[in-house]
Design a protein around this motif. Structure first.
Motif, PDB file in Angstrom:
ATOM      1  N   MET A  29     116.602  43.902  24.213  1.00  0.00           N
ATOM      2  CA  MET A  29     115.910  43.084  24.858  1.00  0.00           C
ATOM      3  C   MET A  29     115.375  41.735  24.119  1.00  0.00           C
ATOM      4  SD  MET A  29     116.145  43.708  28.155  1.00  0.00           S
ATOM      5  CE  MET A  29     115.421  42.461  28.511  1.00  0.00           C
ATOM      6  N   GLN A  30     114.924  42.228  22.854  1.00  0.00           N
ATOM      7  CA  GLN A  30     114.475  41.219  22.127  1.00  0.00           C
ATOM      8  C   GLN A  30     115.466  40.365  21.514  1.00  0.00           C
ATOM      9  OE1 GLN A  30     112.237  42.593  18.678  1.00  0.00           O
ATOM     10  NE2 GLN A  30     111.260  40.756  18.474  1.00  0.00           N
ATOM     11  N   LEU A  33     115.928  37.858  24.271  1.00  0.00           N
ATOM     12  CA  LEU A  33     114.884  37.100  24.230  1.00  0.00           C
ATOM     13  C   LEU A  33     114.948  35.896  22.988  1.00  0.00           C
ATOM     14  CD1 LEU A  33     112.001  36.622  25.573  1.00  0.00           C
ATOM     15  CD2 LEU A  33     110.946  38.134  23.638  1.00  0.00           C
ATOM     16  N   ASP A  34     115.385  36.394  21.668  1.00  0.00           N
ATOM     17  CA  ASP A  34     115.686  35.552  20.734  1.00  0.00           C
ATOM     18  C   ASP A  34     116.675  34.368  21.043  1.00  0.00           C
ATOM     19  OD1 ASP A  34     113.583  36.674  19.430  1.00  0.00           O
ATOM     20  OD2 ASP A  34     115.052  38.044  18.248  1.00  0.00           O
ATOM     21  N   VAL A  44     108.099  33.430  28.517  1.00  0.00           N
ATOM     22  CA  VAL A  44     108.392  34.785  28.941  1.00  0.00           C
ATOM     23  C   VAL A  44     107.598  36.074  28.054  1.00  0.00           C
ATOM     24  CG1 VAL A  44     110.322  36.517  28.862  1.00  0.00           C
ATOM     25  CG2 VAL A  44     110.798  34.238  29.619  1.00  0.00           C
ATOM     26  N   THR A  73     111.224  30.606  35.405  1.00  0.00           N
ATOM     27  CA  THR A  73     112.573  30.400  36.279  1.00  0.00           C
ATOM     28  C   THR A  73     113.595  30.497  35.199  1.00  0.00           C
ATOM     29  OG1 THR A  73     111.247  29.629  38.138  1.00  0.00           O
ATOM     30  CG2 THR A  73     113.592  29.535  38.064  1.00  0.00           C
ATOM     31  N   GLU A  74     113.686  29.289  34.474  1.00  0.00           N
ATOM     32  CA  GLU A  74     114.826  29.134  33.539  1.00  0.00           C
ATOM     33  C   GLU A  74     114.806  30.412  32.585  1.00  0.00           C
ATOM     34  OE1 GLU A  74     117.166  26.920  33.832  1.00  0.00           O
ATOM     35  OE2 GLU A  74     115.940  26.359  35.662  1.00  0.00           O
ATOM     36  N   VAL A  76     113.959  33.624  33.147  1.00  0.00           N
ATOM     37  CA  VAL A  76     114.624  34.952  33.791  1.00  0.00           C
ATOM     38  C   VAL A  76     116.083  34.440  33.891  1.00  0.00           C
ATOM     39  CG1 VAL A  76     114.248  34.386  36.046  1.00  0.00           C
ATOM     40  CG2 VAL A  76     114.393  36.558  35.587  1.00  0.00           C
ATOM     41  N   ARG A  77     116.521  33.690  34.341  1.00  0.00           N
ATOM     42  CA  ARG A  77     117.939  33.200  34.662  1.00  0.00           C
ATOM     43  C   ARG A  77     118.802  33.388  33.252  1.00  0.00           C
ATOM     44  NH1 ARG A  77     119.163  27.501  36.645  1.00  0.00           N
ATOM     45  NH2 ARG A  77     121.497  28.392  36.513  1.00  0.00           N
ATOM     46  N   LEU A  79     118.052  35.231  30.760  1.00  0.00           N
ATOM     47  CA  LEU A  79     117.868  36.349  30.467  1.00  0.00           C
ATOM     48  C   LEU A  79     119.029  37.274  30.955  1.00  0.00           C
ATOM     49  CD1 LEU A  79     114.255  37.729  30.225  1.00  0.00           C
ATOM     50  CD2 LEU A  79     116.090  37.518  28.411  1.00  0.00           C
ATOM     51  N   ALA A  80     119.172  36.974  32.394  1.00  0.00           N
ATOM     52  CA  ALA A  80     120.125  37.694  33.303  1.00  0.00           C
ATOM     53  C   ALA A  80     121.438  37.519  32.959  1.00  0.00           C
ATOM     54  CB  ALA A  80     119.886  37.223  34.726  1.00  0.00           C
ATOM     55  N   ASN A  81     121.786  36.157  32.572  1.00  0.00           N
ATOM     56  CA  ASN A  81     123.146  35.765  32.050  1.00  0.00           C
ATOM     57  C   ASN A  81     123.430  36.156  30.688  1.00  0.00           C
ATOM     58  OD1 ASN A  81     123.776  34.433  34.437  1.00  0.00           O
ATOM     59  ND2 ASN A  81     122.561  32.623  33.761  1.00  0.00           N
ATOM     60  N   LEU A  83     122.413  39.360  29.734  1.00  0.00           N
ATOM     61  CA  LEU A  83     122.294  40.765  29.899  1.00  0.00           C
ATOM     62  C   LEU A  83     123.288  41.114  30.890  1.00  0.00           C
ATOM     63  CD1 LEU A  83     118.577  41.654  30.430  1.00  0.00           C
ATOM     64  CD2 LEU A  83     119.786  42.200  28.342  1.00  0.00           C
ATOM     65  N   TYR A  84     123.627  40.268  31.943  1.00  0.00           N
ATOM     66  CA  TYR A  84     124.555  41.010  32.830  1.00  0.00           C
ATOM     67  C   TYR A  84     125.654  39.671  33.204  1.00  0.00           C
ATOM     68  CZ  TYR A  84     120.602  43.771  34.217  1.00  0.00           C
ATOM     69  OH  TYR A  84     119.666  44.515  34.026  1.00  0.00           O
TER      70      TYR A  84
END
Lengths: 94, 323
Positions: A29-30, A33-34, A44, A73-74, A76-77, A79-81, A83-84
């Protein structure tokens, strides 16, 4: 350490040490984030690490709440992109 | 109805999520409006769940606050904690641990065993330049001498990129079959009573045991998929691109194309300890396509529930899907 114990992990059988898995997830996760642009990352971190509300973040940074919302908003978008990479379709064979 | 712009949908979903998860200022009216937006289309739901999953995973970052009171010292590349062990995709080296990969094949009489856990994945780089990638729940034994390199596939799936050496053949042994490399990239997958060999590049020879009529062998070309059971081998010709899709696991993905739900569930079950159980033929035959994270069973179950209209029951160690 408490946070590490409470992680909702896919692995629920005894197996590799849970704390080690938790550290691995935290590391992942870090790393995600980085990769975020700095402004989004700051927002975040203030939300997720420091637990601040949008208003509190806005006050600390001296920017509008709407701007903070935009950064989150940007964030979390992004991060999701990171991660997934899922793309889902539905077939019709019934 | 025209398809909604995915970026607009994702941005909309992110707006809702961030507002809803803010500790302040979320009303019942807001919740009703969000529910209505989610009901509008499966695309809204999917986008929202995906972001929600990422956002909830980010909760783990709260652990950082106990490590640093300042909170903001998240410098790029900073190590969170000393990670002495590599986990989820851990390779457990039972033999020859001190020798390491560089010594593989170097010594006769020594065999090294490499395993991945359920959900694991690992790459072995061999001294001769060859690479073996282990998929989930896989076990290989590696041995060799001056004349031959041998990989025993005990179970699971491997992708092999072999540096061909005419003086030292490379052989994969799986049950009663041998695959002899003739300079290639190929996949071998072994399950109970069944062996699949997919050839992506180069050539390889699949050999069956001598059953009295003399040994039988098939020379495989790119695009060939050989499926062997105890005493029979079937050869399928496929586009190489279709075979390459089966390598999505190297990126942690599963790729389905009009795949029956039961088969898709079986694929997920190779990678996860929480097992998907699809009950009833009607549900089992529903087709699904797309790219999924192999370790994200929850999303798959939600798709089944919401988009396919199935009933999903989550139990401690399994998720039961019925129509």
């Amino acid at each position: 350490m408490e946070n590490l114990e409470n992680l909702n992990l896919a692995i629920d059988e005894p197996g590799p040490d849970r704390a080690v898995i938790a550290r691995e997830e935290l590391r992942r996760m870090q790393a995600a984030l980085d990769k975020l642009p700095r402004r989004y990352r700051n927002a975040v971190v203030m939300r997720k690490v420091q637990g601040l509300t949008t208003r509190e973040i806005a006050q600390r940074l001296g920017i509008a709440e709407k701007t903070v919302e935009k950064h989150l908003t940007e964030g979390v978008r992004a991060l999701a992109n990171i991660l997934y990479r899922e793309r889902i379709e539905f077939g019709g064979a019934q | 109805m025209t398809a909604p712009d995915p970026i607009a949908v994702e941005t909309g979903a992110a707006d809702w999520l961030i507002r809803q998860r803010d500790a302040a200022g979320w009303s019942e009216d807001d919740q009703r409006a969000l529910d209505a937006w989610l009901d509008q289309s499966p695309a809204h739901l999917m986008a929202y769940w995906r972001l929600e999953a990422a956002w909830e995973r980010a909760d783990r970052l709260t652990a950082l606050s106990t490590q640093s009171k300042a909170g903001m010292i998240l410098r790029a590349g900073r190590k969170v904690a000393p990670i002495a062990m590599r986990v989820a995709a851990a390779v457990i080296v039972l033999g020859g641990i001190a020798l390491g990969a560089n010594m593989m094949f170097a010594q006769p009489q020594t065999a090294s065993i490499y395993k991945t856990a359920v959900g694991g994945r690992e790459v072995l780089s061999l001294a001769d330049g060859s690479k073996i990638e282990l998929n989930t729940d896989t076990e290989v034994r590696i041995a060799g001498d001056a004349k031959q390199r041998k990989v025993f596939l005990e179970k699971g799936e491997v992708y092999l990129q072999i540096k061909h050496d005419p003086a030292r053949e490379f052989v994969v042994l799986a049950g009663n079959r041998r695959i002899v490399d003739l300079g290639t990239k190929f996949i071998v997958r072994r399950e109970a009573g069944r062996l699949e060999v997919s050839l992506l590049e180069g050539r390889a020879r699949l050999e069956a045991p001598d059953d009295g009529d003399g040994p039988k062998s098939i020379d495989l070309e790119p695009g060939d998929l050989a499926i062997a059971t105890a005493n029979q081998t079937t050869l399928w010709k496929k586009p190489v691109a279709a075979l390459a899709d089966t390598l999505a696991w190297r990126k942690g993905l599963l790729v389905f194309d009009n795949t029956p739900l039961a088969d898709a569930a079986a694929e997920f079950n190779r990678y996860n300890r929480t097992k998907l159980v699809v009950q009833g033929e009607a549900a089992a035959k529903l087709a699904i396509g797309g790219h999924f994270q192999a370790d994200n069973v929850a999303t798959f179950a939600r798709v089944a529930q919401s988009a396919l209209g199935l009933h999903v029951e989550t139990k401690p160690n399994e998720i039961v899907i019925t129509r």
